[in-house]
Design an enzyme around this catalytic site. Sequence first.
Site: not given
Length: 248
Positions: A28, A76
């Site tokens: 991330d 996502n």
Amino acid sequence: MSSAPAPAIPPAGGGAGPVPRHVAIIMDGNGRWAKRRHLPHLAGHRQGAEAVRKTIEAAAEMGIEALTLYAFSSENWRRPEDEISGLMSLLKHFLRMELGRFHKNGLRLQVIGDYRCFPADVVDMLDDAVAHTAPNSGMIVALALNYGSQRELTEVARSIALDVRDGRLRAEDIDERAIEARLDTASLPPLDLLIRTSGEVRLSNFLLWQAAYAEFLFIDTLWPDFDGETLAAALDVFARRERRFGGR
Ligand code: IPE
Ligand code: IPE
Ligand code: MG
């Protein structure tokens, strides 16, 4: 007393030595890396792919058996279309560039998640890469693509229900192993270490079952800055953790 059910986690003293067998990373911070440099988000993903390459190389050298990388979550899809198509192009570029190195280093590629709803050319490239590297005997790199743990567990429930309905499994025989055998990660060693970069402290639907007894490491490094040195530091922390698995 009837015999105890088979444990789903290794007994105390078993499992990992000082080097974790299975490391998973929630990669991330690509967006924030780019933002700090006044670059588009995709530039962060591009640099993130470079971090993936370095990390795979370092992990294999350190003797890790399996490295699972969260590259695209089932959530996502909520991102802008151009970011998603940019990520697909990057994935194709990565596979094209890295497959040779995978072979040279004896690595095996696996995919976890429902990657079959990705564009057909990406699916074909992934299937080819998985098939061609399957005979290798080195570290497994498991890419989590359109992966979501809740969906994975839902599929396990469906598979067990069908097996019971059709007489392949008795309800009283459902145990932890029946579940583990149906997870996307069935062929991987137990998860020892779960790392998340970028300072966020959450799992974001990643390996919920598998993380039952994993060690967690949340670090502030943004994913594009992650490299072999960062991984070595993470492994040092892991080596100093005391794992008990409920024992004493
Ligand atoms: C992680 O980086 C990569 C993917 C989710 C594909 P982000 O794109 O989430 O980066 P931040 O969290 O916005 O910094
Ligand atoms: C998790 O990162 C997914 C991947 C790294 C592929 P996100 O950036 O998507 O997670 P949230 O939305 O911050 O929880
Ligand atoms: Mg993020």
